[in-house]
Design a protein around this motif. Structure first.
Motif, PDB file in Angstrom:
ATOM      1  N   SER A   1     -14.569 -29.150  50.770  1.00  0.00           N
ATOM      2  CA  SER A   1     -14.739 -30.392  51.531  1.00  0.00           C
ATOM      3  C   SER A   1     -15.870 -31.188  50.894  1.00  0.00           C
ATOM      4  O   SER A   1     -16.773 -30.621  50.280  1.00  0.00           O
ATOM      5  CB  SER A   1     -15.074 -30.086  52.993  1.00  0.00           C
ATOM      6  OG  SER A   1     -16.271 -29.354  53.081  1.00  0.00           O
ATOM      7  N   PRO A   2     -15.826 -32.515  51.020  1.00  0.00           N
ATOM      8  CA  PRO A   2     -16.897 -33.326  50.419  1.00  0.00           C
ATOM      9  C   PRO A   2     -18.223 -33.076  51.115  1.00  0.00           C
ATOM     10  O   PRO A   2     -18.268 -32.765  52.305  1.00  0.00           O
ATOM     11  CB  PRO A   2     -16.412 -34.766  50.645  1.00  0.00           C
ATOM     12  CG  PRO A   2     -15.468 -34.677  51.800  1.00  0.00           C
ATOM     13  CD  PRO A   2     -14.820 -33.329  51.705  1.00  0.00           C
TER      14      PRO A   2
ATOM     15  N   GLU B   1      -9.098 -36.451  59.039  1.00  0.00           N
ATOM     16  CA  GLU B   1      -8.885 -36.638  57.604  1.00  0.00           C
ATOM     17  C   GLU B   1      -7.846 -35.653  57.092  1.00  0.00           C
ATOM     18  O   GLU B   1      -7.583 -34.617  57.714  1.00  0.00           O
ATOM     19  CB  GLU B   1     -10.198 -36.437  56.848  1.00  0.00           C
ATOM     20  CG  GLU B   1     -11.286 -37.438  57.199  1.00  0.00           C
ATOM     21  CD  GLU B   1     -10.967 -38.848  56.740  1.00  0.00           C
ATOM     22  OE1 GLU B   1     -10.214 -38.999  55.752  1.00  0.00           O
ATOM     23  OE2 GLU B   1     -11.467 -39.802  57.365  1.00  0.00           O
ATOM     24  N   GLU B   2      -7.254 -35.979  55.947  1.00  0.00           N
ATOM     25  CA  GLU B   2      -6.254 -35.120  55.306  1.00  0.00           C
ATOM     26  C   GLU B   2      -5.098 -34.803  56.248  1.00  0.00           C
ATOM     27  O   GLU B   2      -4.563 -33.702  56.278  1.00  0.00           O
ATOM     28  CB  GLU B   2      -6.902 -33.815  54.815  1.00  0.00           C
ATOM     29  CG  GLU B   2      -8.063 -33.992  53.852  1.00  0.00           C
ATOM     30  CD  GLU B   2      -7.613 -34.537  52.500  1.00  0.00           C
ATOM     31  OE1 GLU B   2      -6.411 -34.404  52.180  1.00  0.00           O
ATOM     32  OE2 GLU B   2      -8.461 -35.096  51.780  1.00  0.00           O
TER      33      GLU B   2
ATOM     34  N   ARG C   1      -9.641 -29.090  56.760  1.00  0.00           N
ATOM     35  CA  ARG C   1      -9.579 -30.413  57.388  1.00  0.00           C
ATOM     36  C   ARG C   1     -10.699 -30.607  58.409  1.00  0.00           C
ATOM     37  O   ARG C   1     -11.071 -31.746  58.714  1.00  0.00           O
ATOM     38  CB  ARG C   1      -8.215 -30.610  58.051  1.00  0.00           C
ATOM     39  CG  ARG C   1      -7.059 -30.673  57.058  1.00  0.00           C
ATOM     40  CD  ARG C   1      -5.725 -30.693  57.777  1.00  0.00           C
ATOM     41  NE  ARG C   1      -5.485 -29.437  58.496  1.00  0.00           N
ATOM     42  CZ  ARG C   1      -4.425 -29.240  59.299  1.00  0.00           C
ATOM     43  NH1 ARG C   1      -3.541 -30.212  59.480  1.00  0.00           N
ATOM     44  NH2 ARG C   1      -4.277 -28.076  59.908  1.00  0.00           N
TER      45      ARG C   1
ATOM     46  N   THR D   1     -13.966 -31.565  56.366  1.00  0.00           N
ATOM     47  CA  THR D   1     -13.684 -32.837  55.708  1.00  0.00           C
ATOM     48  C   THR D   1     -13.687 -33.981  56.716  1.00  0.00           C
ATOM     49  O   THR D   1     -14.194 -35.078  56.444  1.00  0.00           O
ATOM     50  CB  THR D   1     -12.334 -32.770  54.984  1.00  0.00           C
ATOM     51  OG1 THR D   1     -12.403 -31.773  53.964  1.00  0.00           O
ATOM     52  CG2 THR D   1     -11.985 -34.099  54.339  1.00  0.00           C
ATOM     53  N   SER D   2     -13.140 -33.741  57.899  1.00  0.00           N
ATOM     54  CA  SER D   2     -13.126 -34.778  58.930  1.00  0.00           C
ATOM     55  C   SER D   2     -14.533 -35.110  59.406  1.00  0.00           C
ATOM     56  O   SER D   2     -14.789 -36.230  59.868  1.00  0.00           O
ATOM     57  CB  SER D   2     -12.260 -34.328  60.114  1.00  0.00           C
ATOM     58  OG  SER D   2     -10.903 -34.211  59.733  1.00  0.00           O
TER      59      SER D   2
ATOM     60  N   THR E   1     -17.477 -34.688  57.363  1.00  0.00           N
ATOM     61  CA  THR E   1     -18.271 -35.314  56.297  1.00  0.00           C
ATOM     62  C   THR E   1     -17.784 -36.723  55.967  1.00  0.00           C
ATOM     63  O   THR E   1     -18.596 -37.613  55.714  1.00  0.00           O
ATOM     64  CB  THR E   1     -18.261 -34.452  55.028  1.00  0.00           C
ATOM     65  OG1 THR E   1     -16.915 -34.143  54.664  1.00  0.00           O
ATOM     66  CG2 THR E   1     -19.017 -33.152  55.256  1.00  0.00           C
ATOM     67  N   ARG E   2     -16.474 -36.942  55.986  1.00  0.00           N
ATOM     68  CA  ARG E   2     -15.993 -38.288  55.647  1.00  0.00           C
ATOM     69  C   ARG E   2     -16.333 -39.298  56.732  1.00  0.00           C
ATOM     70  O   ARG E   2     -16.572 -40.469  56.449  1.00  0.00           O
ATOM     71  CB  ARG E   2     -14.496 -38.254  55.354  1.00  0.00           C
ATOM     72  CG  ARG E   2     -14.201 -37.606  53.995  1.00  0.00           C
ATOM     73  CD  ARG E   2     -12.790 -37.801  53.560  1.00  0.00           C
ATOM     74  NE  ARG E   2     -12.553 -37.169  52.256  1.00  0.00           N
ATOM     75  CZ  ARG E   2     -11.359 -36.858  51.774  1.00  0.00           C
ATOM     76  NH1 ARG E   2     -10.274 -37.119  52.504  1.00  0.00           N
ATOM     77  NH2 ARG E   2     -11.231 -36.288  50.598  1.00  0.00           N
TER      78      ARG E   2
END
Length: 735
Positions: free
Chosen positions: A396-397, A446-447, A506, A509-510, A512-513
């Motif tokens: 994940s970012p 996200e994703e 996910r 990622t959800s 951090t984004r």
């Protein structure tokens, strides 16, 4: 004679074992009336499997439960944990799915009753040797505020693994030293003498039993003191009976050399000073008792840190046993005072109250998440997978880092988001179960992820923790506030590790984004106000405000409301995100990346004035990095201070360089290299790095000039039109 009783107790420890008639769970606690031992017999080990999976078990029961993807499950019950593990391994070998098969029986027992720390015990009770014994009582959760007794212990040995020459203990009211030496006429009353190690250890163990502490503490107490005591007791044929009611203790060695051993002292908690300080996020350059005591207490050990401890202990034992006794006891006192100064027992109590993890469990963020989350999904009708199930691991970012604008600034304002990632989880309903069961009106993630808008578990947990932290701050309960902050901040990391049974890429990622979007939106807001954002990192922004009169708190509140309005309009959600004004830097340095013109990241320095007193703030620079020499760190910090406060620095820097070359600063040239749990002192010589105590070559002072002073100074000096070479380079040799 047993009689019915109902009491409340604070849970100190829990354990389980396979017995002839089933699994036995033992809970130890502390009640107002004393120590409590609860024995729960004929328990069953349990795991789950999908309903279409054939399995062997003592009994199988259909349950109104399902996997996260909606498949019905059955519970499998076993008379022993060993039988469960055997069947689990067989099913896995056949590539069949098992669910929650890795939850220990003692953990499952307390978590399913929502017991994190306090428990109500009702049943037949009898008192034996000062301990209240319950057999198969009813257990419920309860709110209990314990008053725990503490004992600090320390031993001195002939070499690192024994035999024991001296053993000391200290409580807030009692001090004792047990010395293997002939009696001394002038000995203080707290020192006792013994002819041999065996009688010394027996008396030491008996004293611990009589004092009957709830908490044993020390410095490296598990890997050294308790490990050596257990080994010496075994060698001498003594029972290592320092547990409650005469029960034997043991130390379980770790197969990982970088992990501490696990102590098992029935009825007592063992807190190591080093590990508990780290868990409570206290940071020190070194974690030796001498270093930490000097920083926190302003005093240290009775033997200098540079002395060979084994040789000096042997000398004192041979020539001055009372000096050895004083040294031994002072170590106990230092540990007790450090625990009191930092309220480590209070922190450990509050962490257990919040997470359900035992007080002496170090780390364990994933286990804490399990303890809180598993019983809640069970109440919703779901079970979770095993921890080591095969899952698709996607990175994940990380946090969003804005490009910095290097320079030396006046009037920089810093802002940060209060608990950004927990607030994102709470605002955008990010939740493992909500991801699996998003419902008809989900919140986008996200994703391709979507999350249930109503009834998510994790956002509700964070909301309750947030309220608890506000109350802790208001009531000045620093230990609770710190424990809650650590727990809330751990949730993102837990969801982002494959070692968590709820891991899904996910989820992080959800989080951090969303963080990226929020930082970018904040940047746009400040730029729309005509302010320059010179840097941003994950949850904070730095804004150049020279000559502008805007009230920073008003700016933060305006953006918080703007963001809330946008989230309500776009997502139909209530925002829990809050931007706060953090600090006003009268001077601020954003350096460049070494060897380049672009701005650096996660590195800056600033000067804050608090109540008229200037304070230097350093982030990521060499001055706060432990892999640079003390001299380099001191010089960079002092140079920054002088530049920020417009004080002369050129002649001072030349003088430092002369002193370095002439050997007057050699004590500040030691590097500290860490490998695993070991820290080694080294100094650069003309023959390379060598330990200072075994140095065979001259110190390479020019190495420190070129590779230490020059780099740290040239972080700062180009912004004032100079350089280290120009001020204090080779030409200083003329002086």
């Amino acid at each position: 004679m047993s009689e019915p009783r109902r009491i409340e107790a604070f849970l100190l420890s829990r354990e389980w074992r396979d017995a002839d008639d089933g699994v036995e769970v033992v809970l130890w606690g502390r009640a107002d009336r004393g120590a409590v031992r609860v024995r729960l017999t004929r328990q069953e080990a349990v795991m789950f499997v999908p309903r279409d999976v054939f399995a062997h078990a003592a009994r199988r029961s259909p349950r109104p439960l399902a996997t996260f993807d909606g498949r019905a499950v059955d519970a499998l019950y076993f008379r022993s944990q060993r039988a469960l593990v055997t069947e689990r391994d067989r099913l896995r070998a056949e590539l069949k799915e098992t669910l929650e098969s890795d939850v220990k029986p003692s953990d499952r027992y307390v978590m399913e009753r929502f017991v994190t720390s306090g428990m109500s015990i009702e049943g037949l009770c009898r008192e034996v040797r000062g301990v209240l014994h319950f057999e198969n009582p009813r257990i419920k959760t309860a709110e209990v505020t314990p008053t725990l007794s503490i004992l600090s212990l320390d031993i001195e040995t002939d070499d690192f693994d024994g035999p024991v020459l001296s053993a000391a203990l200290a409580t807030p009211t009692t001090e004792r030293v047990f010395l293997r030496a002939p009696p001394a006429a002038n000995a203080p009353p707290h020192v006792s003498f013994f002819p041999d190690e065996r009688t010394l250890l027996r008396a030491f163990f008996d004293a611990i039993a009589r004092l009957d502490p709830d908490v044993l503490c020390g410095w490296n107490v598990v890997d050294f003191d308790l490990t050596v005591l257990e080994a010496r007791a075994r060698a001498l044929g003594l029972p290592f009976a320092i547990g409650r009611a005469g029960e034997r203790a043991r130390v379980i060695a770790s197969s990982n050399p970088n992990r501490a051993a696990i102590p098992r002292v029935p009825g007592r908690v063992v807190l190591d000073g080093i590990a508990t300080l780290r868990s409570a996020t206290h940071h020190f350059e070194r974690y030796s008792l001498e270093h930490v005591a000097q920083e926190l207490l302003g005093r240290g050990k009775k033997i200098a840190e540079s002395t060979d401890p084994v040789a000096e202990i042997r000398r004192m034992h041979r020539e001055d046993p009372l000096a050895l006794a004083a040294y031994n006891l002072e170590d106990c006192r230092l540990v007790l005072d450090i625990f009191e100064k930092t309220d480590l027992v209070g922190f450990a109590v509050e962490r257990e109250r919040l997470t359900g993890l035992p007080m002496d469990r170090q780390g364990g963020s994933v286990a804490a998440f399990d303890h809180l989350y598993l019983p809640r999904i069970h109440r919703r009708g779901f079970v979770a997978r095993d921890v080591d199930s095969e899952i698709d691991v996607q990175p994940s970012p990380g946090g969003h880092v804005l490009d910095s604008v290097p320079g030396l600034y006046e009037d920089v304002l810093s802002f940060d988001f209060r608990s950004l990632y927990p607030s994102i989880i709470r605002t955008f309903r990010i939740d493992p179960l909500g991801l699996a069961q998003p419902g008809a009106d989900p919140v986008p993630g996200e994703e391709g992820a979507t999350f249930a808008r109503e009834g998510p578990i994790l956002p509700e947990l964070i909301a309750s923790l947030h309220e608890a932290r506000l109350h802790a701050i208001a009531t000045k309960n620093a230990a609770l506030s710190r424990a809650i902050k650590i727990l809330m901040n751990s949730f993102y990391g837990v969801l982002g590790t494959p070692g968590c049974r709820f891991f899904d890429p996910r989820l992080p990622t959800s989080i951090t984004r969303r963080g990226h979007e929020i930082i970018a939106r904040a940047r746009t807001f400040f730029e729309d106000q005509g302010l320059q954002v010179i840097y941003g990192d994950t949850d904070s922004l730095f804004v150049a405000a020279k000559g502008r009169a805007e009230d920073p708190k008003t700016l933060a509140a305006t953006f918080t409301q703007t963001l809330a309005d946008e989230i309500a309009a776009t997502h139909r959600l209530t925002s829990h995100l809050e931007l706060r004004f953090d600090a006003h830097y009268t001077r601020f340095l954003m350096p460049t990346t070494r060897g380049a013109d672009r701005g650096s990241k996660k590195r800056y320095a600033g000067l804050v004035v608090d109540a008229g007193t200037p304070r230097l703030v350093l982030k990521g620079l060499e001055a706060v990095r432990r892999d640079w020499s003390p001299l380099a760190r001191r010089v960079q910090a002092e140079l920054l201070r002088r530049v920020f406060q417009d004080e002369p620095f050129e002649e001072w820097l030349r003088e430092v360089t002369r002193d370095l070359r002439e050997g007057r600063l050699d004590e500040e040239l030691v590097f500290r290299k860490r490998e695993g749990r070991e820290v080694t002192d080294l100094v650069m010589t003309t023959a390379g790095l060598q330990p200072p105590s075994a140095r065979t070559a001259a110190i390479d002072h020019e190495h420190y000039v070129e590779k230490q002073l020059a780099p740290v100074c040239d972080v700062v000096l180009p912004f004032v039109g100079s350089s280290y070479a120009r001020i204090a380079g080779a030409q200083t040799s003329m002086f």
